[in-house]
Design a protein around this motif. Structure first.
Motif, PDB file in Angstrom:
ATOM      1  N   GLY A 188       1.320  -1.337  -0.343  1.00  0.00           N
ATOM      2  CA  GLY A 188       0.173   0.383  -0.121  1.00  0.00           C
ATOM      3  C   GLY A 188       0.978   1.165   0.366  1.00  0.00           C
ATOM      4  N   PHE A 189       0.277   2.759  -0.617  1.00  0.00           N
ATOM      5  CA  PHE A 189       1.080   3.520  -0.521  1.00  0.00           C
ATOM      6  C   PHE A 189       0.552   5.005   0.361  1.00  0.00           C
ATOM      7  CE2 PHE A 189       1.297   0.560  -4.236  1.00  0.00           C
ATOM      8  CZ  PHE A 189       2.684   0.588  -4.162  1.00  0.00           C
ATOM      9  N   SER A 190       1.649   5.313   0.260  1.00  0.00           N
ATOM     10  CA  SER A 190       0.469   7.143   0.927  1.00  0.00           C
ATOM     11  C   SER A 190       2.280   7.774   1.016  1.00  0.00           C
ATOM     12  CB  SER A 190       0.032   6.528   2.313  1.00  0.00           C
ATOM     13  OG  SER A 190      -0.400   8.193   2.933  1.00  0.00           O
ATOM     14  N   SER A 191       1.715   9.497   1.376  1.00  0.00           N
ATOM     15  CA  SER A 191       2.889  10.101   1.759  1.00  0.00           C
ATOM     16  C   SER A 191       2.935  10.996   2.954  1.00  0.00           C
ATOM     17  CB  SER A 191       3.448  10.701   0.430  1.00  0.00           C
ATOM     18  OG  SER A 191       2.540  12.224   0.247  1.00  0.00           O
ATOM     19  N   PRO A 192       4.404  11.283   3.338  1.00  0.00           N
ATOM     20  CA  PRO A 192       4.081  12.671   4.468  1.00  0.00           C
ATOM     21  C   PRO A 192       2.955  13.536   4.516  1.00  0.00           C
ATOM     22  CG  PRO A 192       5.881  11.969   4.267  1.00  0.00           C
ATOM     23  CD  PRO A 192       5.707  11.020   3.356  1.00  0.00           C
ATOM     24  N   TYR A 193       3.526  13.932   2.172  1.00  0.00           N
ATOM     25  CA  TYR A 193       2.266  14.780   2.256  1.00  0.00           C
ATOM     26  C   TYR A 193       1.149  15.170   2.704  1.00  0.00           C
ATOM     27  CZ  TYR A 193       6.587  17.137  -0.423  1.00  0.00           C
ATOM     28  OH  TYR A 193       7.613  17.462  -0.618  1.00  0.00           O
ATOM     29  N   LEU A 194       0.232  13.730   1.989  1.00  0.00           N
ATOM     30  CA  LEU A 194      -0.793  13.431   2.452  1.00  0.00           C
ATOM     31  C   LEU A 194      -1.079  13.136   4.071  1.00  0.00           C
ATOM     32  CD1 LEU A 194      -1.713  10.529  -0.162  1.00  0.00           C
ATOM     33  CD2 LEU A 194      -2.479  12.436   0.027  1.00  0.00           C
ATOM     34  N   GLY A 195      -0.217  12.075   5.047  1.00  0.00           N
ATOM     35  CA  GLY A 195      -0.198  12.957   6.077  1.00  0.00           C
ATOM     36  C   GLY A 195      -0.985  14.043   6.620  1.00  0.00           C
ATOM     37  N   VAL A 196       0.030  15.521   5.741  1.00  0.00           N
ATOM     38  CA  VAL A 196      -0.051  16.645   6.694  1.00  0.00           C
ATOM     39  C   VAL A 196      -1.806  17.016   6.109  1.00  0.00           C
ATOM     40  CG1 VAL A 196       0.504  19.104   6.727  1.00  0.00           C
ATOM     41  CG2 VAL A 196       2.225  16.945   7.060  1.00  0.00           C
ATOM     42  N   VAL A 197      -1.738  16.633   5.111  1.00  0.00           N
ATOM     43  CA  VAL A 197      -3.273  16.843   4.315  1.00  0.00           C
ATOM     44  C   VAL A 197      -4.238  16.356   5.521  1.00  0.00           C
ATOM     45  CG1 VAL A 197      -4.631  16.658   2.426  1.00  0.00           C
ATOM     46  CG2 VAL A 197      -2.488  17.306   2.425  1.00  0.00           C
ATOM     47  N   HIS A 198      -4.004  15.007   5.334  1.00  0.00           N
ATOM     48  CA  HIS A 198      -5.039  14.564   5.945  1.00  0.00           C
ATOM     49  C   HIS A 198      -5.821  15.179   7.449  1.00  0.00           C
ATOM     50  CE1 HIS A 198      -6.185  11.324   3.498  1.00  0.00           C
ATOM     51  NE2 HIS A 198      -4.874  10.767   2.931  1.00  0.00           N
ATOM     52  N   SER A 199      -4.445  15.710   7.980  1.00  0.00           N
ATOM     53  CA  SER A 199      -4.506  16.115   9.213  1.00  0.00           C
ATOM     54  C   SER A 199      -5.643  16.895   9.569  1.00  0.00           C
ATOM     55  CB  SER A 199      -3.200  15.649   9.954  1.00  0.00           C
ATOM     56  OG  SER A 199      -2.961  16.646  11.439  1.00  0.00           O
ATOM     57  N   LEU A 200      -5.062  18.613   8.795  1.00  0.00           N
ATOM     58  CA  LEU A 200      -5.964  19.506   8.520  1.00  0.00           C
ATOM     59  C   LEU A 200      -7.529  18.905   8.040  1.00  0.00           C
ATOM     60  CD1 LEU A 200      -2.685  21.338   6.480  1.00  0.00           C
ATOM     61  CD2 LEU A 200      -3.775  20.904   9.095  1.00  0.00           C
ATOM     62  N   ALA A 201      -7.379  18.569   7.103  1.00  0.00           N
ATOM     63  CA  ALA A 201      -8.370  17.762   6.753  1.00  0.00           C
ATOM     64  C   ALA A 201      -9.696  17.384   7.535  1.00  0.00           C
ATOM     65  CB  ALA A 201      -8.813  17.411   5.183  1.00  0.00           C
ATOM     66  N   HIS A 202      -8.968  16.494   8.258  1.00  0.00           N
ATOM     67  CA  HIS A 202     -10.676  15.569   8.991  1.00  0.00           C
ATOM     68  C   HIS A 202     -10.194  16.301  10.019  1.00  0.00           C
ATOM     69  CE1 HIS A 202     -11.279  11.233   9.337  1.00  0.00           C
ATOM     70  NE2 HIS A 202     -11.782  11.549  10.473  1.00  0.00           N
ATOM     71  N   PHE A 203      -8.961  17.392  10.400  1.00  0.00           N
ATOM     72  CA  PHE A 203      -9.503  18.810  11.967  1.00  0.00           C
ATOM     73  C   PHE A 203     -10.485  19.686  11.592  1.00  0.00           C
ATOM     74  CE2 PHE A 203      -8.511  22.354  14.121  1.00  0.00           C
ATOM     75  CZ  PHE A 203      -7.916  22.262  15.687  1.00  0.00           C
ATOM     76  N   ALA A 204     -10.726  19.931   9.857  1.00  0.00           N
ATOM     77  CA  ALA A 204     -12.016  20.550   9.512  1.00  0.00           C
ATOM     78  C   ALA A 204     -13.279  20.087  10.079  1.00  0.00           C
ATOM     79  CB  ALA A 204     -11.368  21.257   8.354  1.00  0.00           C
ATOM     80  N   LEU A 205     -13.216  18.827   9.557  1.00  0.00           N
ATOM     81  CA  LEU A 205     -14.685  17.739   9.356  1.00  0.00           C
ATOM     82  C   LEU A 205     -15.007  17.380  10.548  1.00  0.00           C
ATOM     83  CD1 LEU A 205     -13.481  14.956   7.156  1.00  0.00           C
ATOM     84  CD2 LEU A 205     -15.256  16.791   6.733  1.00  0.00           C
ATOM     85  N   GLU A 206     -14.167  17.665  12.045  1.00  0.00           N
ATOM     86  CA  GLU A 206     -13.859  17.788  13.065  1.00  0.00           C
ATOM     87  C   GLU A 206     -15.202  19.055  13.621  1.00  0.00           C
ATOM     88  OE1 GLU A 206     -12.087  18.897  16.949  1.00  0.00           O
ATOM     89  OE2 GLU A 206     -10.831  16.974  16.640  1.00  0.00           O
ATOM     90  N   LYS A 207     -14.753  19.782  13.595  1.00  0.00           N
ATOM     91  CA  LYS A 207     -15.721  21.511  13.039  1.00  0.00           C
ATOM     92  C   LYS A 207     -16.570  21.284  12.791  1.00  0.00           C
ATOM     93  CE  LYS A 207     -11.896  23.101  15.273  1.00  0.00           C
ATOM     94  NZ  LYS A 207     -11.821  23.065  16.067  1.00  0.00           N
ATOM     95  N   LEU A 208     -17.154  20.281  11.532  1.00  0.00           N
ATOM     96  CA  LEU A 208     -18.383  20.581  10.930  1.00  0.00           C
ATOM     97  C   LEU A 208     -19.273  19.515  11.763  1.00  0.00           C
ATOM     98  CD1 LEU A 208     -20.318  20.680   9.105  1.00  0.00           C
ATOM     99  CD2 LEU A 208     -18.347  18.820   8.206  1.00  0.00           C
ATOM    100  N   TYR A 209     -18.210  18.729  12.658  1.00  0.00           N
ATOM    101  CA  TYR A 209     -19.631  17.076  13.276  1.00  0.00           C
ATOM    102  C   TYR A 209     -19.922  17.851  14.512  1.00  0.00           C
ATOM    103  CZ  TYR A 209     -20.671  13.021  15.890  1.00  0.00           C
ATOM    104  OH  TYR A 209     -20.625  11.690  16.364  1.00  0.00           O
TER     105      TYR A 209
END
Length: 363
Positions: free
Chosen positions: A92-113
């Motif tokens: 499976g594949f991913s990257s540190p870039y995606l880790g940072v983006v996922h972190s910020l995106a999910h933090f925004a989704l938390e605010k929506l939740y």
């Protein structure tokens, strides 16, 4: 004149006992203190007792969100690759870039939740329309940022993201936001030195063993993605920082870190061993574990690593070239164990209390 002086002396002598008695009745002034009284009052309350805060700190939530996003990347890419190649290595594949983006995106989704409380009369609108729409939109934006504007979203991809949005709101965030973190008490000893005999005892219980196993397995994905991404950058000058791991790494790292954590509890909390005495035991166990898993996976053609081209290797499954990395990860393992000991899941928490705490946290 003399009589007047004697009368005045009698009056003064009659007043002095009263004044001294008044002074004795007055409360003695406390000694000057550099701390205000309100601060002393606070210390006698929640801070001195080390009571838990209502939720996890922001940095800890961002850390979990990034690790969770990388885990989903690895699971989805591994399943997709297995469907096309039937390769048991389950890469499976991913990257540190995606880790940072996922972190910020999910933090925004938390605010929506956390705005769910405004839809108490219309929960289906929030869970089936609003939250999935924002989730799918964010994931599409992330995909275009990574793969480029030319990358389109197929109907199957949109449906997959919709299902992940339902999982995110109905399972992940619903459980994750119940986690609480105990504030460390002042003067607490660290994990690196000797513990006095009176303080050596069983460690406090944090998350259940099953959740800690899952956490360590997800952290194994994170470790390998970062390591292979940096290695590809140094060796191949690959600036995309694309890293890879195997689905089997979840079970390897989860079980290995779980056992190392038990060793830490025993060697540090029971025997009081410092870090320099614990690390060699960790390293021996890690190399033994990697060799055992490598032999088993190689037997079925599922081993995803081969160190035959590295010096100081044994059967191509372990190598001393990675010894510095294992030492750093072993030390970091103790840090993670101490953090997880302070995290626990609330036994019962109504939605009203949950959102009250969440509101106070985001204020």
């Amino acid at each position: 004149m003399n009589s007047k002086r004697r009368d005045a002396q009698r009056l003064l002598s009659s007043e002095r006992p009263g004044q001294s008695s008044k002074k004795s009745r007055l409360p003695s002034s406390p000694p000057s203190s550099p701390f205000p009284s309100s601060r002393l009052k606070d210390l006698s309350g929640a801070e001195s007792l080390g009571r838990p805060s209502p939720s996890l700190p922001t940095w800890m939530r961002l850390y979990f969100y990034g690790m969770h996003g990388i885990t989903l990347d690895v699971l989805l890419s591994s399943a997709q690759r297995f469907v096309h190649t039937s390769d048991l290595k389950m890469l499976g594949f991913s990257s540190p870039y995606l880790g940072v983006v996922h972190s910020l995106a999910h933090f925004a989704l938390e605010k929506l939740y956390l705005q769910k409380r405004n839809f108490q009369g219309r929960p289906l609108v929030f869970h089936l329309v609003l939250y999935p729409s924002v989730y799918v939109g964010l994931q599409t934006l992330v995909s275009r940022l990574v793969a480029g504007p030319a990358s389109g979203s197929s109907l199957l991809t949109v449906l997959l993201h919709y299902l992940l949005a339902l999982y995110d709101s109905q399972l992940f965030l619903k459980r994750f936001l119940r986690l609480q973190c105990h504030c460390p008490e002042r003067g607490g000893g660290g994990g690196g030195g000797h513990s006095p005999p009176a303080e050596r005892s069983s460690p406090p219980q944090g998350l259940p063993d099953s959740l800690r196993f899952v956490f360590y397995g997800m952290h194994g994905f994170l470790d390998e993605i970062f390591f292979t991404a940096v290695f590809n950058l140094v060796e191949k000058s690959d600036r995309t920082l694309l890293g890879h791991t195997s689905l089997w790494s979840f079970f390897m790292y989860g079980s290995c870190s779980f056992v190392v954590e038990k060793l830490y509890f025993y060697l540090h909390h029971r025997l009081g061993w410092p870090t320099w005495r614990r690390l060699p035991i960790y390293i021996v166990f890690i190399y033994t574990w990697e060799l055992t898993w490598g032999l088993a996976l190689r037997h079925y053609g599922a081993c995803s690593w081969d160190y035959s081209h590295y010096p100081l290797n044994f059967m191509g499954l372990i190598t001393l070239m990675y010894l510095p990395g294992w030492i750093l990860l072993s030390y970091y393992q103790d840090v993670l164990s101490n953090v997880l000991l302070r995290v626990h899941c609330a036994k019962s928490k109504s939605s009203k209390t949950l959102f009250t705490n969440a509101k106070s946290r985001t204020a």
